[in-house]
Design a protein around this motif. Sequence first.
Motif, PDB file in Angstrom:
ATOM      1  N   GLY A  21       0.588  -1.577  -0.031  1.00 42.50           N
ATOM      2  CA  GLY A  21       0.241  -0.261   0.171  1.00 42.50           C
ATOM      3  C   GLY A  21       1.004   1.346   0.538  1.00 42.50           C
ATOM      4  N   VAL A  22       0.234   2.464   0.762  1.00 46.14           N
ATOM      5  CA  VAL A  22       1.296   3.399   0.731  1.00 46.14           C
ATOM      6  C   VAL A  22       2.170   3.744   1.403  1.00 46.14           C
ATOM      7  CG1 VAL A  22       0.964   5.600   1.513  1.00 46.14           C
ATOM      8  CG2 VAL A  22      -1.369   5.025  -0.149  1.00 46.14           C
ATOM      9  N   GLY A  45      -1.617  -0.291  -3.787  1.00 42.55           N
ATOM     10  CA  GLY A  45      -1.889   0.708  -3.344  1.00 42.55           C
ATOM     11  C   GLY A  45      -3.345  -0.028  -2.333  1.00 42.55           C
ATOM     12  N   TRP A  58      -6.676   1.983  -1.157  1.00 42.45           N
ATOM     13  CA  TRP A  58      -7.071   2.911  -2.044  1.00 42.45           C
ATOM     14  C   TRP A  58      -7.558   2.119  -3.757  1.00 42.45           C
ATOM     15  CZ3 TRP A  58      -7.669   7.975  -1.337  1.00 42.45           C
ATOM     16  CH2 TRP A  58      -7.876   8.172   0.279  1.00 42.45           C
ATOM     17  N   GLN A  59      -7.542   0.590  -3.779  1.00 40.26           N
ATOM     18  CA  GLN A  59      -7.732  -0.260  -4.319  1.00 40.26           C
ATOM     19  C   GLN A  59      -9.606  -0.237  -4.496  1.00 40.26           C
ATOM     20  OE1 GLN A  59      -5.639  -2.028  -6.881  1.00 40.26           O
ATOM     21  NE2 GLN A  59      -8.177  -1.189  -7.819  1.00 40.26           N
ATOM     22  N   HIS A  85     -11.027   9.211  -4.644  1.00 42.02           N
ATOM     23  CA  HIS A  85     -10.029   8.030  -4.934  1.00 42.02           C
ATOM     24  C   HIS A  85      -9.516   7.001  -5.838  1.00 42.02           C
ATOM     25  CE1 HIS A  85     -12.920   4.226  -5.573  1.00 42.02           C
ATOM     26  NE2 HIS A  85     -14.014   5.659  -5.884  1.00 42.02           N
ATOM     27  N   LEU A 139      -5.164   6.500  -6.568  1.00 42.99           N
ATOM     28  CA  LEU A 139      -4.544   5.376  -7.120  1.00 42.99           C
ATOM     29  C   LEU A 139      -3.577   5.057  -8.322  1.00 42.99           C
ATOM     30  CD1 LEU A 139      -4.796   1.498  -6.816  1.00 42.99           C
ATOM     31  CD2 LEU A 139      -6.496   1.613  -8.020  1.00 42.99           C
ATOM     32  N   LEU A 195      -0.762   6.700  -7.329  1.00 42.70           N
ATOM     33  CA  LEU A 195       0.279   5.452  -6.729  1.00 42.70           C
ATOM     34  C   LEU A 195       1.133   4.889  -7.807  1.00 42.70           C
ATOM     35  CD1 LEU A 195      -1.894   4.588  -3.525  1.00 42.70           C
ATOM     36  CD2 LEU A 195       0.394   6.057  -3.532  1.00 42.70           C
ATOM     37  N   LYS A 196       0.110   4.229  -8.795  1.00 43.27           N
ATOM     38  CA  LYS A 196       0.487   3.561  -9.784  1.00 43.27           C
ATOM     39  C   LYS A 196       1.435   4.415 -10.556  1.00 43.27           C
ATOM     40  CE  LYS A 196      -3.375   0.673 -10.998  1.00 43.27           C
ATOM     41  NZ  LYS A 196      -4.987   0.846 -11.382  1.00 43.27           N
TER      42      LYS A 196
END
Length: 545
Positions: free
Chosen positions: A11-12, A38, A41-42, A84, A88, A91-92
């Motif tokens: 995750g984060v 993620g 957040w997924q 959200h 995500l 983050l990707k």
Amino acid sequence: MGRKVAIIGAGVSGLASIKCCLEEDLEPTCFEKNDVIGGLWQFTDIPEKGRTNVYRSVVSNTSKEMTCFSDFPFPESCPNYLHHSLVLEYLKDYAKHFHLLDCIQFKTTVYSIREHPDFTTTGQWVVYTEANGKKASTVFDAVMICSGNFTEVNLPLDSFPGFENFKGHYIHSREYRDPKGLEGKNVLILGAGNTGGDVAVEVSRIAAKVFLSIRNGAWVLSRMSKAGWPSDMVFQTRFLNFIQGLLPVRVRDRLLAKKFNQWFNHENYGLIPIKSSLTYVIVNDELPTYILCGSVVVKPNVKRFTETSAIFEDGTVEENIDVVIFTTGYAPSFLFLEESVRNVCKSSTFLYKQVFPPHLQKPTLAFIGFISVTGSILPAVELQARWVTRVFNGFNKLPPMNRMMNEVAKQKKRLLKKGTSNTEKEKEIFVRYMDEIAVCIGVKPNVSLLLLQDPKLALKVFFGPCTSYQYRLCGPGKWEKARSTILTQWDRVLKPLKTRIIDNSSKHIKPSLWKKVFHFTALLGTTILMFTYVSTHFILAKENT
């Protein structure tokens, strides 16, 4: 590559930890039980057992400039508060830009972490994993636990007498995705955190009645400040943190209460918190309006349930409750850790600076993101990861064990004095905590020095929002674009708002004499405040030497 580090979760916290490991010449291996990055957040349409995700309508409570990692701003076209799906996507992009995916083993469950037989000498850990039905064990030099706070649901059914006889339907907020199926229902929501407020507003649009049961109350803040700027960018500043630090706690809380009540009187709305001003704060732009319109009815804590009704502590009764939604949070769970370690890590309060178990003979186990702050979690976990990886490779040292244990004991004593239990989560003040970890790394900006070297930047750092870029201005991990990114942060706030061109040429007149006097007075006042800060900083530094 250097020492081998196991990272639990992608995750984060896990992504930030991988990046920091790579920057410190460590060899990270991240174990992720799902097939994507993620963490929460997924989004998934159907709730999955053992997996916590956001619900469909979630929008970030912190603005993009306060939320991003310190060397990877959100695209300037992104809105200031993010759906959200945009978080995500960010983050990707982060994982792709810094080549983090190659370090992740997906669909791999960590079911046990044990001290190596030679732990007292090597500080190593044995990590036991399972993937595709096959079990394996690997020795690592260090471990970073990045599974976060949202592992096991807190479903306190036993706290409500008579609930076993309740004939209606109930769910935990982890199962909530959207209000479909609640049309025309009488819904009771237990818990007044961010999720409780959001769900109450959303469900009230289609439900017959919505009751929001509150135990401690909460200050409700808007994402938007008076001038329309993101609230966290206005209030999360070093200047305000400095002023608050000078005030007695009671005076500070009284002033904050007055500030919070400027939007609406929380007592009139039944929301005023019983305890500390800073512990119970939620962000919700619509809740006060929905309460004002009667769409959401605020109630006290539930005393007991019957088959079809809820009886509250004030003696009132609400009949024909169809659905109860528990927005009662989560409980940390680290079942994969051996019991001696797990018992010490029941709360971040038990950890040195919310990160390191203080009792270990070797500082080779750390918790990233096992914390709650009054701002965004992303910059906080990134700083934690930067510090931890430098401890792992030997560039930063921890204090002796007895000193860490004493600091943890003081923290527990302080919480008990405030009436907070050891297991109850208290939010750390964002700027204060960020600076505390930054000092450990050697990346806290020196405002006094900046004032002499770069006055323009110093004023932005001290009076402007405490964005994560400030921790890339100096020291290990210095980023050459940090200064320019700080100076242009307000431009990125305005960029997504400028969707309608307005001709203001007729208003561009020469400033009047009074405006010049005003600006000069403001500059003089700023200089005096900075001088006061620098003098105080110098005196404190002298006393500590």
